[in-house]
Design a protein around this motif. Sequence first.
Motif, PDB file in Angstrom:
ATOM      1  N   LYS A  43       0.978  -1.086  -0.102  1.00 12.01           N
ATOM      2  CA  LYS A  43       0.062  -0.028   0.080  1.00 12.01           C
ATOM      3  C   LYS A  43       0.802   1.311  -0.062  1.00 12.01           C
ATOM      4  CE  LYS A  43      -2.407   1.007   3.739  1.00 12.01           C
ATOM      5  NZ  LYS A  43      -3.325   0.771   4.653  1.00 12.01           N
ATOM      6  N   GLY A  44       2.064   1.199   0.612  1.00 12.49           N
ATOM      7  CA  GLY A  44       2.965   2.253   0.816  1.00 12.49           C
ATOM      8  C   GLY A  44       2.721   3.050   2.282  1.00 12.49           C
ATOM      9  N   LEU A  45       4.077   3.138   2.728  1.00 15.32           N
ATOM     10  CA  LEU A  45       4.266   3.390   3.939  1.00 15.32           C
ATOM     11  C   LEU A  45       3.966   4.905   4.184  1.00 15.32           C
ATOM     12  CD1 LEU A  45       7.128   1.025   5.153  1.00 15.32           C
ATOM     13  CD2 LEU A  45       4.791   0.645   4.773  1.00 15.32           C
ATOM     14  N   PRO A  46       3.775   5.627   5.582  1.00 15.42           N
ATOM     15  CA  PRO A  46       3.586   6.926   5.824  1.00 15.42           C
ATOM     16  C   PRO A  46       5.076   7.489   5.965  1.00 15.42           C
ATOM     17  CG  PRO A  46       3.286   5.710   7.858  1.00 15.42           C
ATOM     18  CD  PRO A  46       3.312   4.372   6.743  1.00 15.42           C
ATOM     19  N   ASP A  47       4.877   8.892   6.080  1.00 12.52           N
ATOM     20  CA  ASP A  47       6.252   9.616   6.331  1.00 12.52           C
ATOM     21  C   ASP A  47       6.760   8.881   7.737  1.00 12.52           C
ATOM     22  OD1 ASP A  47       5.950  11.014   4.153  1.00 12.52           O
ATOM     23  OD2 ASP A  47       5.133  12.652   5.257  1.00 12.52           O
ATOM     24  N   LYS A  48       8.168   8.878   7.874  1.00 12.06           N
ATOM     25  CA  LYS A  48       8.908   8.706   8.959  1.00 12.06           C
ATOM     26  C   LYS A  48       8.812   9.414  10.010  1.00 12.06           C
ATOM     27  CE  LYS A  48      12.380   6.023   5.944  1.00 12.06           C
ATOM     28  NZ  LYS A  48      11.891   6.460   4.630  1.00 12.06           N
ATOM     29  N   ASN A  49       8.522   8.979  11.544  1.00 11.26           N
ATOM     30  CA  ASN A  49       8.641  10.050  12.489  1.00 11.26           C
ATOM     31  C   ASN A  49       8.626   9.199  13.719  1.00 11.26           C
ATOM     32  OD1 ASN A  49       5.839   9.556  13.282  1.00 11.26           O
ATOM     33  ND2 ASN A  49       5.093  10.644  11.868  1.00 11.26           N
TER      34      ASN A  49
ATOM     35  N   ASN B 162       6.612   8.145  15.962  1.00  9.47           N
ATOM     36  CA  ASN B 162       5.424   7.197  16.213  1.00  9.47           C
ATOM     37  C   ASN B 162       5.287   6.119  15.013  1.00  9.47           C
ATOM     38  OD1 ASN B 162       4.675   8.329  18.635  1.00  9.47           O
ATOM     39  ND2 ASN B 162       2.855   9.764  17.821  1.00  9.47           N
ATOM     40  N   THR B 163       5.729   6.636  13.795  1.00 10.19           N
ATOM     41  CA  THR B 163       5.294   5.562  12.814  1.00 10.19           C
ATOM     42  C   THR B 163       6.510   4.706  12.830  1.00 10.19           C
ATOM     43  OG1 THR B 163       6.449   7.232  11.276  1.00 10.19           O
ATOM     44  CG2 THR B 163       4.029   7.212  11.235  1.00 10.19           C
ATOM     45  N   MET B 164       7.633   4.918  13.810  1.00  9.71           N
ATOM     46  CA  MET B 164       8.477   3.970  13.568  1.00  9.71           C
ATOM     47  C   MET B 164       8.291   2.842  14.577  1.00  9.71           C
ATOM     48  SD  MET B 164      11.935   4.716  12.618  1.00  9.71           S
ATOM     49  CE  MET B 164      12.229   6.411  12.777  1.00  9.71           C
ATOM     50  N   CYS B 165       7.249   2.962  15.169  1.00 12.51           N
ATOM     51  CA  CYS B 165       7.073   1.786  16.325  1.00 12.51           C
ATOM     52  C   CYS B 165       6.656   0.345  15.476  1.00 12.51           C
ATOM     53  CB  CYS B 165       5.809   2.190  16.945  1.00 12.51           C
ATOM     54  SG  CYS B 165       5.500   1.072  18.386  1.00 12.51           S
TER      55      CYS B 165
END
Length: 358
Positions: free
Chosen positions: A79-85, A87-90
């Motif tokens: 699907k494609g991953l969100p921007d890195k930050n 919280n999305t690193m978890c």
Amino acid sequence: MSIPYKTDSLHLINMVIEQLKELKGGAVDETCPIGIISMDNWEWPQGVGLFSLYSFYKTTGRRDILDYIRTWFDQQMAKGLPDKNINTMCPMLTLTYLYEEVGDERYLNLCKEWAHYAMNELPRTTEHGFQHVVSGHSNPGEIWDDTLYMTVLFVTRMGILLQDDTYIQESIRQFLVHLKYLTDPVSGLFFHGWTFEGHHHFANALWGRGNAWYTAGLIDYLDMAVIPEGVRWFLLSSLERQVKSLAELQSESGLWHTLLNDPSSYLETSASAGFAYGILKAVRTGLLDETYKSVALKALAAVKEQITEDGIVQGVSYGTGMGRTLQEYRDIPICPMAYGQSMALLLLVESLNHEIAV
């Protein structure tokens, strides 16, 4: 060969897992740019959920759980991953373990890409703290207690996976910087956040779930990494001081309030599950004195009371940004959340180690 755990415990765990998988948005108006209720999304609650599922897989050997985790990552990558930050690193923490299980090089390459961001591109605060960048907010100059769980555990795992001590040393620095600025010297509990720009702790909130990220995360961190003994002593002494205060603040029900030192704030289940998990595991592994086990068992019983017959964990607060007033924490809505299911699942899985049928 199946492990002889009590049938009623496994049934409860299975119900919690099924509800974790099926959670959908709509219970409250989502305020986060990426929905944090449904497991269909990629954010920090889903990351906590995946780690709890992996914990259950490692305890029981259930291949269907591993298959679910792998399918989840494959679908998200397609699907494609969100921007890195922060919280999305978890979710990346569990991906490091999945790579070790199945050896898919796509997973390792993705882990390397996100680890490079964490080490080299993620904004830093004074003293090189990981700035708490989240979806929709850069939070310049701010460190939050959530960061240790959401990003630092993943950085630690990458040091192990790549056999690169630089990552381990960075993880140590992050723990020390966060404890330096977030520890309340009076109680040993942790403030939600600190700003290097304003030099204050915002609302001075001793927020429950934020504290639970340390209680739960530290024990797993020490499982992952070999760190200098002096640092280990320091981190454990911080844990023991926190747990001593938690024991004093635990309600008669066995749960803790969302503002730990404020009985007028509501009792909150996800934080209580995180505290009980960390304490119970620490006692089992000899990191905390046996006298604290009763605190964890009281909380375990209380958390179980918050789980409906079909496995929904109740009494869980929605995602909580940095409050500028204590009232903001009291007003956070309550609804089923992936991390509520997950923190309860971590606790229930740990409890299996204390009740193997004979």
